[in-house]
Design an enzyme around this catalytic site. Structure first.
Site, PDB file in Angstrom:
ATOM      1  CG  ASP A  26     133.365 137.205  -0.608  1.00 51.22           C
ATOM      2  OD1 ASP A  26     133.621 136.676   0.492  1.00 51.22           O
ATOM      3  OD2 ASP A  26     132.641 136.641  -1.453  1.00 51.22           O
ATOM      4  CB  SER A  27     136.388 133.871  -1.365  1.00 46.99           C
ATOM      5  OG  SER A  27     135.003 133.646  -1.174  1.00 46.99           O
ATOM      6  CB  CYS A  67     135.092 137.079   3.103  1.00 43.77           C
ATOM      7  SG  CYS A  67     135.455 135.322   2.993  1.00 43.77           S
ATOM      8  CD  GLU A  86     131.754 132.154  -5.982  1.00 41.82           C
ATOM      9  OE1 GLU A  86     132.461 132.256  -6.993  1.00 41.82           O
ATOM     10  OE2 GLU A  86     131.512 133.118  -5.224  1.00 41.82           O
ATOM     11  CB  CYS A 100     128.674 132.213   4.451  1.00 40.45           C
ATOM     12  SG  CYS A 100     129.412 132.152   2.803  1.00 40.45           S
ATOM     13  CG  HIS A 103     129.035 133.162  -1.349  1.00 45.23           C
ATOM     14  ND1 HIS A 103     130.178 133.706  -0.801  1.00 45.23           N
ATOM     15  CD2 HIS A 103     129.334 132.891  -2.645  1.00 45.23           C
ATOM     16  CE1 HIS A 103     131.127 133.742  -1.723  1.00 45.23           C
ATOM     17  NE2 HIS A 103     130.637 133.254  -2.847  1.00 45.23           N
TER      18      HIS A 103
HETATM   19  N1  DGL Z   1     131.628 134.504   1.301  1.00 49.59           N
HETATM   20  C1  DGL Z   1     132.586 133.948   2.159  1.00 49.59           C
HETATM   21  C2  DGL Z   1     132.174 133.908   3.591  1.00 49.59           C
HETATM   22  O1  DGL Z   1     131.484 134.821   4.008  1.00 49.59           O
HETATM   23  C3  DGL Z   1     133.370 132.762   1.732  1.00 49.59           C
HETATM   24  C4  DGL Z   1     132.774 131.739   0.899  1.00 49.59           C
HETATM   25  C5  DGL Z   1     133.829 130.798   0.373  1.00 49.59           C
HETATM   26  O2  DGL Z   1     134.666 131.246  -0.399  1.00 49.59           O
HETATM   27  O3  DGL Z   1     133.817 129.634   0.781  1.00 49.59           O
HETATM   28  O4  DGL Z   1     132.540 133.032   4.340  1.00 49.59           O
END
Ligand code: DGL
Length: 279
Positions: A16-17, A79, A164, A198, A200
């Protein structure tokens, strides 16, 4: 540069990012605890959600190559942004030349596959990063697999920075959660199922649910992706036999390891010790 084919088994790579993919890893490891996992968070370059197609593709390919070099034969892009903007090119262009026997999977298709079992009205909402929503990946996948379902996307550019920065439970988060929830529901009040598109966003799930109208369900992807991975491994013994089975999870991050460990430990509900790497 060619990635050398290593025949021995290795961990399942989860990418993931940043921290978001941990919400997927947690469910995968719960569902499939026997395997080894290597989690890579590109925290130093997160968020990806506001970056261009080319940059997300380049960063994601670097991460996949790193995980291949660590011996992973199977990598899950935990991600949505990377799944939306990089997965197809990696599968169709890079894998055949770099590592034809290895596999990279994403999170969008498994999520779309289960939708008919979740919705009664047939109206689906998707919260995602600006990149995921602009890519229209959910709309296209839903149109392909379930043409009778309708889909509305809502970009939520402030949600990843809140997570984050450890502000998911803070009061400031309420303002931005309500703002994007209201926008989506104004767009289509028939929506009864909202994908947290997402990885997150499960960290904001209780706030999101609080502002959604009664009867509208917010769906996190962790369990869905874990179920889909279990199914994939059962159907692909040639990949499964190359996933090592020591029950160990390792973490690497492109940011400072101590910084990662603090928030990652909260996400995983246990103490995490990561190592910093350079991609
Ligand atoms: N967690 C990621 C997603 O599912 C990316 C979040 C990000 O880095 O903007 O899209």
């Amino acid at each position: 540069m060619e990635t050398k084919e290593i025949k021995v088994s290795g961990p399942i790579g989860v990418f993931d990012s940043g921290y978001g993919g941990l919400t997927v890893l947690r469910e995968i490891a719960r569902r499939l605890p026997g395997y080894d996992y290597l989690y890579l968070g590109d925290n130093a370059r997160a968020p990806y959600g506001t970056r261009s197609f080319d940059i997300v593709y380049r960063f994601t390919l670097e991460a996949v190559k790193y995980l291949f070099d660590c011996g992973c034969h199977l990598v899950v892009l935990a991600c949505n942004t990377a799944s939306a903007k990089a997965l197809r090119t990696i599968q169709q262009v890079d894998l055949p030349r770099l590592a034809p026997d290895r596999r990279v999977l994403g999170v969008i298709r498994p999520t779309v596959e289960v939708l008919p079992a979740l919705t009664r009205t047939g109206h689906i909402g998707v919260f995602g990063t600006p990149g995921t929503i602009a890519s229209r990946s959910y709309d296209m996948e839903i149109a392909k697999l379930h043409p009778t379902l309708s889909c509305r996307g809502q970009a939520c550019p402030m949600w990843v920075p809140l997570v984050e920065n450890g502000e998911a439970d803070g009061e400031g988060a309420d303002y931005f959660v309500k703002k994007y929830v209201d926008r989506l529901m104004c767009d289509d009040e028939m929506i009864d199922t909202v994908i947290l598109g997402c990885t997150h966003y499960p960290l904001l799930a209780s706030k999101i649910q609080k502002y959604l109208p009664a009867g509208v369900r917010a769906v996190s992807q962790g369990e869905i992706v874990a179920g889909s991975l279990a199914d994939y491994l059962a159907r692909h013994p040639e990949i499964e036999c190359r996933c090592s089975a020591g029950g160990e999870i390792k973490y690497v991050t492109t940011e400072d390891a101590a910084k990662f460990d603090g928030l990652a430990s909260m996400f995983m509900g246990k103490e995490i010790k990561s190592t910093q790497i350079v991609l």
